[in-house]
Design a protein around this motif. Structure first.
Motif, short mmCIF file in Angstrom:
data_model
loop_
_atom_site.label_atom_id
_atom_site.label_comp_id
_atom_site.label_asym_id
_atom_site.label_seq_id
_atom_site.Cartn_x
_atom_site.Cartn_y
_atom_site.Cartn_z
N ARG A 46 -44.05 8.62 -28.10
CA ARG A 46 -45.05 9.32 -28.91
C ARG A 46 -45.06 8.77 -30.32
O ARG A 46 -44.03 8.45 -30.89
N PRO A 47 -46.24 8.69 -30.92
CA PRO A 47 -46.28 8.28 -32.32
C PRO A 47 -45.65 9.36 -33.19
O PRO A 47 -45.62 10.53 -32.83
N ALA A 48 -45.12 8.95 -34.33
CA ALA A 48 -44.49 9.90 -35.24
C ALA A 48 -45.51 10.95 -35.66
O ALA A 48 -46.68 10.64 -35.87
N ALA A 49 -45.05 12.18 -35.80
CA ALA A 49 -45.92 13.27 -36.22
C ALA A 49 -46.38 13.07 -37.66
O ALA A 49 -47.40 13.60 -38.07
N VAL A 50 -45.60 12.32 -38.42
CA VAL A 50 -45.93 12.01 -39.80
C VAL A 50 -45.81 10.50 -39.99
O VAL A 50 -44.77 9.93 -39.70
N GLN A 51 -46.85 9.88 -40.45
CA GLN A 51 -46.80 8.45 -40.77
C GLN A 51 -46.78 8.33 -42.28
O GLN A 51 -47.64 8.89 -42.97
N VAL A 52 -45.79 7.62 -42.80
CA VAL A 52 -45.72 7.36 -44.23
C VAL A 52 -46.46 6.05 -44.48
O VAL A 52 -46.04 4.99 -44.02
N LEU A 53 -47.59 6.14 -45.16
CA LEU A 53 -48.42 4.97 -45.43
C LEU A 53 -47.97 4.22 -46.67
O LEU A 53 -48.11 3.01 -46.77
N ARG A 54 -47.43 4.96 -47.65
CA ARG A 54 -46.93 4.34 -48.88
C ARG A 54 -45.86 5.25 -49.47
O ARG A 54 -46.00 6.47 -49.44
N ALA A 55 -44.81 4.67 -50.01
CA ALA A 55 -43.73 5.41 -50.66
C ALA A 55 -43.42 4.71 -51.97
O ALA A 55 -43.25 3.49 -52.00
#
Length: 183
Positions: A46-55
């Protein structure tokens, strides 16, 4: 004749009769192990429930007349009383809240970690150098953010900020905290 298991494009999934045949042939323990392995494989697929696009981590400006603060990415933190710095995560999620664990480690124990805030779960390590905060944050326009304020007595040197979002690998930032130029 035993029915053939059905095949899908993703993963082999046995039919109900095939499961019954497996249970009879191998025993219930083997069937349970197969079901657990399949569930674990699906969880990892499953894809992550939260995708971090930029940090990023950086400095916050003094608030303008409307109370807004500009964020400027930076790896240098001026040790000026009142200087605010923040971490910011741009995320993609459908969850209303996101779990974030923040660890801020200083080169020496500061005079204070600030006043206790009743709605924030924060603890410090026995040596007093690290504050660990657990958050459940609601993304605002796809952004999660938290800020700290420099105060008199904060130590110069490398400050390490570690952020863990949900169960993802941690993201580590290093800030060089130093007296402002001209001091």
């Amino acid at each position: 004749m035993m029915p053939c298991p059905t095949r899908s494009a993703q993963r082999w999934r046995p039919t109900a009769p095939a499961l019954l045949a497996m249970a009879l042939a191998l025993g219930p323990g083997a069937l349970l192990a197969q079901a657990q392995a399949q569930a674990q494989a699906q969880a990892h697929a499953r894809p992550a429930a939260v995708q971090v696009l930029r940090a990023e981590v950086g400095l916050l400006s003094a608030p303008d007349a409307a109370g807004r603060q500009a964020f400027t990415p930076s790896g240098v933190l001026p040790l000026r009383d009142g200087q605010e710095f923040a971490w910011r995560l741009v995320v993609k999620t459908t969850q209303p809240f996101v779990r974030v664990r923040e660890e801020l480690t200083l080169p020496a124990e500061p005079r204070t970690w600030g006043d206790p805030e009743p709605d924030i779960q924060r603890r410090t390590t026995p040596d007093g150098r690290t504050a660990i905060t657990q958050w459940r944050l609601a993304p605002q326009d796809g952004v999660l953010q938290s800020a700290w304020t420099v105060t008199t007595g904060d130590p110069p040197g490398t400050w390490v900020l570690t952020l863990t979002v949900e169960d993802q690998p941690p993201r580590v930032f290093r800030l060089q905290a130093r007296p402002p130029a001209g001091r």
